[in-house]
Design a protein around this motif. Structure first.
Motif, PDB file in Angstrom:
ATOM      1  N   GLN A 151      -9.265   7.327  13.258  1.00 54.58           N
ATOM      2  CA  GLN A 151     -10.136   7.086  12.100  1.00 54.58           C
ATOM      3  C   GLN A 151     -10.573   8.390  11.444  1.00 54.58           C
ATOM      4  O   GLN A 151     -10.643   8.487  10.225  1.00 54.58           O
ATOM      5  CB  GLN A 151     -11.344   6.252  12.531  1.00 54.58           C
ATOM      6  CG  GLN A 151     -10.932   4.806  12.857  1.00 54.58           C
ATOM      7  CD  GLN A 151     -12.058   3.976  13.421  1.00 54.58           C
ATOM      8  OE1 GLN A 151     -12.928   4.502  14.112  1.00 54.58           O
ATOM      9  NE2 GLN A 151     -12.040   2.685  13.148  1.00 54.58           N
ATOM     10  N   GLU A 152     -10.837   9.381  12.269  1.00 53.69           N
ATOM     11  CA  GLU A 152     -11.238  10.678  11.702  1.00 53.69           C
ATOM     12  C   GLU A 152     -10.100  11.310  10.912  1.00 53.69           C
ATOM     13  O   GLU A 152     -10.290  11.801   9.798  1.00 53.69           O
ATOM     14  CB  GLU A 152     -11.671  11.629  12.822  1.00 53.69           C
ATOM     15  CG  GLU A 152     -13.105  11.418  13.239  1.00 53.69           C
ATOM     16  CD  GLU A 152     -13.470  12.253  14.473  1.00 53.69           C
ATOM     17  OE1 GLU A 152     -14.652  12.235  14.838  1.00 53.69           O
ATOM     18  OE2 GLU A 152     -12.565  12.886  15.062  1.00 53.69           O
ATOM     19  N   VAL A 156       0.825  -1.215   0.000  1.00 55.18           N
ATOM     20  CA  VAL A 156       0.000   0.000   0.000  1.00 55.18           C
ATOM     21  C   VAL A 156       0.857   1.262   0.000  1.00 55.18           C
ATOM     22  O   VAL A 156       0.443   2.303  -0.475  1.00 55.18           O
ATOM     23  CB  VAL A 156      -0.995  -0.032   1.175  1.00 55.18           C
ATOM     24  CG1 VAL A 156      -0.261   0.090   2.503  1.00 55.18           C
ATOM     25  CG2 VAL A 156      -2.042   1.051   1.055  1.00 55.18           C
ATOM     26  N   MET A 215      -0.563  13.387   5.216  1.00 55.20           N
ATOM     27  CA  MET A 215      -1.131  13.100   3.891  1.00 55.20           C
ATOM     28  C   MET A 215      -0.290  12.131   3.067  1.00 55.20           C
ATOM     29  O   MET A 215      -0.749  11.629   2.045  1.00 55.20           O
ATOM     30  CB  MET A 215      -1.307  14.408   3.100  1.00 55.20           C
ATOM     31  CG  MET A 215      -2.314  15.371   3.714  1.00 55.20           C
ATOM     32  SD  MET A 215      -4.010  14.736   3.715  1.00 55.20           S
ATOM     33  CE  MET A 215      -4.515  15.126   2.036  1.00 55.20           C
ATOM     34  N   ALA A 271      -7.595   9.852   9.616  1.00 51.95           N
ATOM     35  CA  ALA A 271      -7.235   9.027   8.459  1.00 51.95           C
ATOM     36  C   ALA A 271      -8.050   9.418   7.233  1.00 51.95           C
ATOM     37  O   ALA A 271      -7.597   9.275   6.097  1.00 51.95           O
ATOM     38  CB  ALA A 271      -7.437   7.547   8.782  1.00 51.95           C
ATOM     39  N   ALA A 272      -9.254   9.936   7.477  1.00 55.36           N
ATOM     40  CA  ALA A 272     -10.131  10.287   6.356  1.00 55.36           C
ATOM     41  C   ALA A 272      -9.576  11.441   5.515  1.00 55.36           C
ATOM     42  O   ALA A 272      -9.997  11.647   4.389  1.00 55.36           O
ATOM     43  CB  ALA A 272     -11.527  10.631   6.871  1.00 55.36           C
ATOM     44  N   ASN A 273      -8.594  12.164   6.074  1.00 51.88           N
ATOM     45  CA  ASN A 273      -7.988  13.268   5.308  1.00 51.88           C
ATOM     46  C   ASN A 273      -7.591  12.836   3.911  1.00 51.88           C
ATOM     47  O   ASN A 273      -7.755  13.565   2.946  1.00 51.88           O
ATOM     48  CB  ASN A 273      -6.724  13.766   6.008  1.00 51.88           C
ATOM     49  CG  ASN A 273      -7.068  14.674   7.156  1.00 51.88           C
ATOM     50  OD1 ASN A 273      -8.132  15.288   7.151  1.00 51.88           O
ATOM     51  ND2 ASN A 273      -6.192  14.748   8.145  1.00 51.88           N
ATOM     52  N   ASN A 274      -6.961  11.672   3.831  1.00 46.38           N
ATOM     53  CA  ASN A 274      -6.525  11.192   2.521  1.00 46.38           C
ATOM     54  C   ASN A 274      -6.982   9.749   2.282  1.00 46.38           C
ATOM     55  O   ASN A 274      -6.351   9.001   1.567  1.00 46.38           O
ATOM     56  CB  ASN A 274      -5.001  11.307   2.364  1.00 46.38           C
ATOM     57  CG  ASN A 274      -4.254  10.410   3.339  1.00 46.38           C
ATOM     58  OD1 ASN A 274      -4.779  10.061   4.387  1.00 46.38           O
ATOM     59  ND2 ASN A 274      -3.036  10.038   2.995  1.00 46.38           N
ATOM     60  N   ILE A 275      -8.104   9.407   2.873  1.00 51.92           N
ATOM     61  CA  ILE A 275      -8.699   8.065   2.691  1.00 51.92           C
ATOM     62  C   ILE A 275      -7.653   6.982   3.006  1.00 51.92           C
ATOM     63  O   ILE A 275      -7.448   6.042   2.234  1.00 51.92           O
ATOM     64  CB  ILE A 275      -9.269   7.867   1.264  1.00 51.92           C
ATOM     65  CG1 ILE A 275      -9.959   9.123   0.751  1.00 51.92           C
ATOM     66  CG2 ILE A 275     -10.216   6.671   1.211  1.00 51.92           C
ATOM     67  CD1 ILE A 275     -11.320   9.430   1.339  1.00 51.92           C
ATOM     68  N   LYS A 276      -6.982   7.160   4.155  1.00 48.82           N
ATOM     69  CA  LYS A 276      -6.031   6.116   4.581  1.00 48.82           C
ATOM     70  C   LYS A 276      -6.756   4.817   4.880  1.00 48.82           C
ATOM     71  O   LYS A 276      -7.885   4.825   5.336  1.00 48.82           O
ATOM     72  CB  LYS A 276      -5.379   6.530   5.899  1.00 48.82           C
ATOM     73  CG  LYS A 276      -4.106   7.250   5.775  1.00 48.82           C
ATOM     74  CD  LYS A 276      -3.557   7.561   7.151  1.00 48.82           C
ATOM     75  CE  LYS A 276      -2.637   8.737   7.051  1.00 48.82           C
ATOM     76  NZ  LYS A 276      -3.348  10.002   6.789  1.00 48.82           N
ATOM     77  N   ARG A 277      -6.039   3.739   4.668  1.00 47.11           N
ATOM     78  CA  ARG A 277      -6.534   2.471   5.179  1.00 47.11           C
ATOM     79  C   ARG A 277      -6.235   2.442   6.680  1.00 47.11           C
ATOM     80  O   ARG A 277      -5.116   2.789   7.091  1.00 47.11           O
ATOM     81  CB  ARG A 277      -5.821   1.298   4.511  1.00 47.11           C
ATOM     82  CG  ARG A 277      -6.208   1.094   3.049  1.00 47.11           C
ATOM     83  CD  ARG A 277      -5.383   1.971   2.124  1.00 47.11           C
ATOM     84  NE  ARG A 277      -5.767   1.778   0.725  1.00 47.11           N
ATOM     85  CZ  ARG A 277      -6.562   2.595   0.037  1.00 47.11           C
ATOM     86  NH1 ARG A 277      -7.052   3.679   0.592  1.00 47.11           N
ATOM     87  NH2 ARG A 277      -6.861   2.335  -1.218  1.00 47.11           N
ATOM     88  N   VAL A 278      -7.224   2.038   7.466  1.00 45.31           N
ATOM     89  CA  VAL A 278      -7.064   2.026   8.919  1.00 45.31           C
ATOM     90  C   VAL A 278      -7.219   0.594   9.407  1.00 45.31           C
ATOM     91  O   VAL A 278      -8.223  -0.054   9.137  1.00 45.31           O
ATOM     92  CB  VAL A 278      -8.132   2.916   9.600  1.00 45.31           C
ATOM     93  CG1 VAL A 278      -7.890   2.973  11.100  1.00 45.31           C
ATOM     94  CG2 VAL A 278      -8.138   4.311   8.994  1.00 45.31           C
ATOM     95  N   GLU A 293      -6.615   8.045  -2.794  1.00 46.10           N
ATOM     96  CA  GLU A 293      -7.939   8.625  -2.499  1.00 46.10           C
ATOM     97  C   GLU A 293      -9.032   8.111  -3.425  1.00 46.10           C
ATOM     98  O   GLU A 293     -10.151   8.634  -3.426  1.00 46.10           O
ATOM     99  CB  GLU A 293      -7.863  10.159  -2.539  1.00 46.10           C
ATOM    100  CG  GLU A 293      -7.027  10.723  -1.413  1.00 46.10           C
ATOM    101  CD  GLU A 293      -7.301  12.186  -1.131  1.00 46.10           C
ATOM    102  OE1 GLU A 293      -8.298  12.730  -1.625  1.00 46.10           O
ATOM    103  OE2 GLU A 293      -6.490  12.796  -0.402  1.00 46.10           O
ATOM    104  N   GLN A 315     -16.182   8.351   5.662  1.00 43.13           N
ATOM    105  CA  GLN A 315     -15.127   7.721   6.464  1.00 43.13           C
ATOM    106  C   GLN A 315     -15.025   8.413   7.824  1.00 43.13           C
ATOM    107  O   GLN A 315     -14.870   7.764   8.861  1.00 43.13           O
ATOM    108  CB  GLN A 315     -13.783   7.774   5.727  1.00 43.13           C
ATOM    109  CG  GLN A 315     -12.719   6.895   6.403  1.00 43.13           C
ATOM    110  CD  GLN A 315     -11.364   6.928   5.693  1.00 43.13           C
ATOM    111  OE1 GLN A 315     -11.144   7.694   4.761  1.00 43.13           O
ATOM    112  NE2 GLN A 315     -10.452   6.073   6.142  1.00 43.13           N
ATOM    113  N   ARG A 316     -15.147   9.731   7.813  1.00 44.44           N
ATOM    114  CA  ARG A 316     -15.076  10.491   9.060  1.00 44.44           C
ATOM    115  C   ARG A 316     -16.280  10.181   9.953  1.00 44.44           C
ATOM    116  O   ARG A 316     -16.148   9.978  11.157  1.00 44.44           O
ATOM    117  CB  ARG A 316     -15.034  11.984   8.727  1.00 44.44           C
ATOM    118  CG  ARG A 316     -14.165  12.789   9.630  1.00 44.44           C
ATOM    119  CD  ARG A 316     -13.881  14.155   9.032  1.00 44.44           C
ATOM    120  NE  ARG A 316     -12.593  14.216   8.362  1.00 44.44           N
ATOM    121  CZ  ARG A 316     -12.309  15.038   7.368  1.00 44.44           C
ATOM    122  NH1 ARG A 316     -13.221  15.853   6.888  1.00 44.44           N
ATOM    123  NH2 ARG A 316     -11.094  15.035   6.830  1.00 44.44           N
TER     124      ARG A 316
END
Lengths: 317, 491, 308
Positions: A278-279, A182, A259, A281-288, B472, B257-258
């Motif tokens: 988790q919140e 990834v 990012m 991570a959503a900045n750049n759609i990370k896998r969590v 993304e 996601q958020r």
């Protein structure tokens, strides 16, 4: 980014444990004063491991680790967000080389890490004992960590075969799906196991060709930093694994918001920490990948930080 | 040989034009008003609200559909939970599979009706609805039906368990196909479903509800709620949903996601893209040009994996661009129901406005625009196929997803430069490589950070083929064996 | 072109000068052409165009002057109940029948095409082939359909194949030269593409798929590749070359899809008998049946259309 944290009514800094910049309890670094006839011991300075080097934190900050007897075991670097940023740069630039390394070579290197750990097993047993682990448990943990490395060394050239696919599409195309790393993965390892948990967390990440930035267990970071020395002597290319020590509450948000990080693995039971991760991570759609309890090594942990790439090509003359 | 340097051009304004060949609509029945499909029945929305769905090719109202509110979402999730607890999770997997096979068969039987409605509600050419969307949707159900009783073979040393209730939110570009991509694997893995079709294209999902009724699925296994973004948000935030599957824009994906942070809900996201199609000088140029056309003008460019960027090696750039321009002159823009239409209507007024804003932006940024100058129909939403040349990596029309028939063309000299430009994006859904050299396909393919690589082809889809993005462009895969894990607990 | 050959050594293009061809991509493009739905006025127009582009052909060992005369009658009077239809473009026969055809067709405007160069195999010495062309032209042939030496082509002796075409073109004098590639023996679309380039550079006025004696004969994918070769040659030189698919096109619907392909590949300039021909024997009748059906609205039977 800070907003999230403040909204919950607490500041990361104030929550950090044992602020120790003002005063250390002891200048003797935890060692008992030796009798005049014996040799004075030389204590090790624990530093960060970034890009194959052992720098001190750019911040100049430290925190103290106390051993099981209440003595200061070490002054650890309290890594800053800038140290983390440097580590990400190192991991990113190491990524393509490591991802493109042959599976065979990655296996060889992981096996080499196991060999080096075996050779230095005593040192790790000593460090674990210092932190209150009994000798038997300590040596079991070290051997388990070695075996974990051997296990994933063996997987490097096999998971692709087990989890890839040739897909029988209806049109006149050859279609196959393979796994690719990834990218750059940040790892917040669990607190309850100083060496084994750390090795179990990062081994599947790098076995699959990712590069990593891992945070040493905050209260028990000695083994993780010493493990950097094992890595350093094991042909692991610079930047593939970067290890920081520091305050988890201070760094968790950085680990999840950056990012240029593609995935974050967090061993955590802390609901509010998980939510923040988790919140962010959503900045750049990370896998969590959240692991709430320790799990034994298995290839699915390699797959957790792999992407599936599907390639189509016409079949024709 | 630089062919475009020659002054010789072709004339496609031929005396022989194709007469209108409209697909007949007399076998298609659309109700005036549609309710929500909950618990196996069509029920009036508690919200009491309805909204119009229109034909974007003529702006006429096709039907009124219900606007599901939070109470309706709750009712649907409850129905799905009951169905999960009492029927679906207890059923023998092989029987579950047979229900899904039934769905596949009924879609095949009613294929032409679905194709016509898909074209009317969404604006896509009937040829594509007929030859791509509907057959692929049926094939998807057919493929996953067979997995229902074979899941243990998919994941070595694991015992797969279903998740529970899946909330699924799908976009307007491939309405029935996206419903199939979502519902088929969810059902095969033993989950029940609450699905929300897009606001502008609800009709084929409602027709699918009829199919599900006809297939005699236990009530509540599939629930279909029409509505807008607020309906989607209510599904995402509902406490009793175990999994969210979303296909749509990266921005909404980020919000989801958020929103899911701190919950135990699993999620898969299939988001935006800005795919690069790389043509090397040694490519089969004529097929590459055709590939570029399929990459960007398929479905009016309303495709997340569209090849919206073209990177062409400098030595063949003039030839490729000249051929592309000539090829564009033979594309027929117009009535989506005409069997000869290549490019149908833009899906909505809102989307057309967005595309037009990007066309203006491209010109403002100094790019050179090419359109064939065809005349748009008087009514409806239309965009002529468009090329931009003289663009730079920094231009917004190169960086942002336009989701329309708009291609940005750049040139490159070396392989490394092409790869660097291709990867210089926040997205990573798909990519194209055109070269006659096998070794180059593997080296460039490996370097491209994208989930689907089309080599010497583009925009190909198959139920057996995993689809999904890097970076993304999303999380998880749909399709193939890989698509199962999104709907299973493997621990 | 022919004059140049006398003074300058002409070098055949090399295989790598022809672009690569991807067969699956070609098939997909063809499928798009075939999904075009040609109805009503556009269908009638297409059917008439098809008729005007037919090289009505008889190339049998059992051909007799009588049969050729009948064929010429058919060429001039396709179907009495359809008065406003065009005549076919040409009648295509063996050299021995050229004189008979020429006489039968008179001033109808229908051309006489003659196969030559030891059709269909081409297995004869070059001198014999050139003599045959001269003979056919001497007997009044307006067009010569030659075959390339596939054996030499497949052996890689491209310059020899090229030189022979150059010589044939010269031997044709004012007659038009159609070069048959016999694509069914070339094996790959890449070779079809290259052979097209070779033939055009050597001076072909038309390139033609097949003799009709080998299967597969004309196919849409092969024809598309040749049309694209013609287009690229036109881009490069400005010289238009004609195209003739031959063999296997017996239905009007298929012929119309060839026209769709022609229209969307080469455009308006090629949409005439001057630049596009169908080599066919039974196609005309099916086109006539379709035209009759368009006029009457009633599906037709073959029994009502003369077979010659």
């Amino acid at each position: 980014m800070d907003k999230t944290v403040k909204a919950e009514g607490r500041s990361i800094d104030s929550a950090a444990p044992r602020e120790t910049q003002s005063a250390a309890k002891s200048a003797s670094r935890g060692r008992a004063k030796p009798p005049a006839t014996t040799r004075l011991g030389v204590a090790k300075t624990y530093k960060l491991y970034i890009n194959g080097k052992f720098p001190r934190t750019e911040s100049g900050r430290y925190f103290t680790v106390v051993d099981s007897k209440g003595n200061i075991a070490a002054n650890m670097c309290r890594a800053s967000r800038k140290d983390f940023r440097e580590a990400v740069l190192a991991a990113r630039s190491a990524f393509s080389g490591w991802a493109d390394a042959s599976a065979y070579l990655r296996g060889q290197i992981l096996y080499r890490v196991a060999e080096m750990l075996e050779a230095r097993a005593e040192q790790f047993v000593t460090e674990l004992k210092l932190m209150g682990v009994d000798k038997r448990t300590a040596s079991r943990e070290v051997t388990a960590a070695i075996d974990c490395l051997v296990y994933y060394a063996g997987w490097t050239d096999k998971y692709q075969q087990v989890f890839s696919a040739v897909n029988p599409v209806a049109s006149s195309h050859f279609n196959f799906s393979i796994l690719e790393p990834v990218g750059v993965v940040s790892v917040l390892t669990g607190q309850n196991s100083a060496l084994l948990g750390f090795v179990e967390a990062i081994a599947p990440v790098i076995a699959g060709g990712n590069t990593a930035i891992a945070l040493a267990p905050e209260q028990n970071p000695l083994c993780a930093i010493s493990f950097a020395e094992v890595l350093h002597s094991s042909d692991v290319p610079a930047g593939v694994i970067n290890i920081l020590s520091g305050y988890r509450k201070e760094l968790a948000e950085q680990f999840s918001s950056h990012m240029d990080i593609n995935a974050i693995i967090a061993n955590s039971n802390d609901a509010s920490e998980i939510k923040i991760i988790q919140e962010q991570a959503a900045n750049n759609i990370k896998r969590v990948i959240i692991r709430t309890k320790p799990i034994a090594p298995d290839p699915y942990q390699i797959i957790d930080v792999q992407e599936t790439k599907t390639t189509w090509h016409p079949i024709g003359g | 040989m630089n062919k475009a340097a020659a002054p010789h051009t072709l004339n496609f304004d031929t005396g022989w034009a194709y007469s209108p060949a409209p697909e007949s609509t007399d076998h298609v029945h659309i109700e005036d008003q549609y309710k929500l499909f909950i618990g196996g029945k069509f029920v009036a929305p508690k919200s009491g609200k309805y909204f119009d769905t229109i034909n974007p090719a003529n702006e006429k109202v096709l039907a009124r559909v219900a606007q599901a509110g939070a109470a309706d979402v709750d009712r649907a999730v409850t129905a799905a939970r009951d169905a999960y607890d009492t029927d679906w999770s207890k059923m023998k997997p092989a029987e579950r599979g047979k229900y899904i096979y039934r769905i596949a068969r009924i879609i095949q039987e009613r294929a032409r009706e679905f194709a016509v409605i898909e074209s009317m509600d969404g604006g896509k050419p009937i040829r594509e609805a007929r030859d791509v969307d509907i057959p692929l949707a049926a094939a998807h159900f057919f493929y996953y039906a067979g997995w229902a009783d074979k899941l243990d073979y998919a994941f070595p040393c694991r015992t797969p368990q279903s998740l529970g209730v899946a909330g699924q939110i799908i976009p307007w570009n491939f309405p029935l196909l996206m419903a199939a991509w979502k519902i088929a694997p969810a059902l095969a893995c033993g989950n029940t479903v609450v699905l929300k079709p897009a606001e502008t294209t609800p009709l084929t999902a409602l027709k699918l509800a009829e199919v599900i009724e006809a297939a005699d699925l236990p009530p509540g296994v599939v629930n279909i709620l029409t509505g807008d973004g607020s309906t989607g948000a209510a599904i995402v935030n509902h406490e009793d949903v175990n999994k969210i599957a979303f296909t749509g824009s990266t921005n909404v994906g980020r919000i989801i996601q958020r929103a899911l942070a701190g919950t135990d809900k699993r999620y898969t996201l299939e988001l935006g893209g800005k795919a690069a199609n790389i043509i090397f000088a040694d490519a089969a140029i004529d097929q590459a040009v055709e590939g570029v056309v399929n990459a960007i003008f398929f479905n009016q460019g309303h495709v997340c994996c569209a090849g919206s960027r073209l990177l062409v090696q400098e030595s063949v750039a003039d030839e490729v661009i000249a051929k592309l321009k000539e090829r564009m002159q033979t594309l027929i823009v117009g009535d989506p129901l005409d069997k000869n239409t290549d490019i149908g209507a833009i899906n909505s007024a809102e989307q057309l406005e967005r595309i037009n804003a990007y066309l203006d932006l491209g010109l403002e940024e100094g790019a050179e625009m090419f359109q064939c100058g065809g005349k748009n129909p008087d009514k409806g939403y239309w965009c002529q196929p468009t090329l931009f040349t003289n663009v730079a990596q920094s231009h917004r029309i190169v960086r942002e997803e336009i989701f329309g028939p708009v291609l940005a063309i750049q040139t490159f000299r070396t392989l490394d430069e092409a790869v660097a430009k291709a990867n210089n994006t926040q997205y990573g859904l798909s990519g194209g490589i055109w070269t006659d050299k096998g070794a180059k396909i593997f080296s460039v393919g490996a370097k491209m950070r994208a989930g689907v690589i089309w080599a010497n082809t583009f925009n190909k889809f198959d139920p057996t083929s995993p689809f999904g993005g890097y970076k993304e462009s999303g999380v998880g895969r749909e399709g193939g064996m890989h698509g199962l894990s999104a709907y299973l607990d493997l621990h | 072109m022919a004059q140049m050959a006398k003074t300058v050594v002409m070098i055949a293009p090399k295989p790598d000068q022809a672009p690569r061809v991807d067969q699956v991509g070609v098939d997909e493009r063809v499928a798009r052409f075939r999904s075009r739905s040609i109805k009503k006025a556009s269908k009638v127009e297409a059917l008439n165009l098809v008729l005007s582009q037919i090289d009505l052909t008889t190339l049998e060992g059992q051909d007799t002057p009588g049969k050729v005369r009948q064929l010429c009658q058919k060429a001039m009077r396709l179907h009495d109940s359809l008065p406003d239809i065009p005549h076919v473009a040409a009648v295509c026969v063996y050299p021995m029948m050229v004189a008979e055809a020429k006489k039968a067709l008179g001033a109808s405007g229908i051309k006489v095409a003659s196969v030559a160069t030891s059709f269909p195999s081409g297995m004869a010495p070059s001198e014999v082939k050139l003599e045959e062309i001269k003979l056919a032209v001497g007997l009044g042939a307006d067009e010569i359909d030659m075959v390339i030496s596939r054996g030499k082509f497949l052996e890689g002796k491209y310059q020899e194949v090229f030189d022979e075409i150059v010589a044939c073109k010269e031997a044709c004098g004012d007659a038009h030269l159609k070069v048959i590639l016999e694509t069914g023996e070339l094996g790959t679309l890449d070779r079809v593409r290259y052979a097209s380039l070779l033939a055009m550079q050597a001076g072909a006025d038309f390139i033609k798929t097949s003799t009709g004696k080998i299967q597969p004969a004309a196919t849409m994918p092969v024809t598309l590749v040749m049309l694209q070769a013609i287009r690229d040659y036109y881009y490069d030189t400005g010289r238009m070359v004609g195209m003739k698919p031959a063999g296997g096109i017996s239905k009007a619907k298929l012929a119309i899809h060839y026209l769709v392909m022609l229209r969307e590949t080469l455009g308006e300039a090629w949409m005439s008998p001057d630049w596009f021909r169908f080599g066919a024997s039974s196609l005309a009748n099916d086109v006539l049946m379709q035209l009759q059906k368009q006029q009457t609205g009633i599906y037709q039977s073959e029994d009502y259309f003369s077979k010659d």
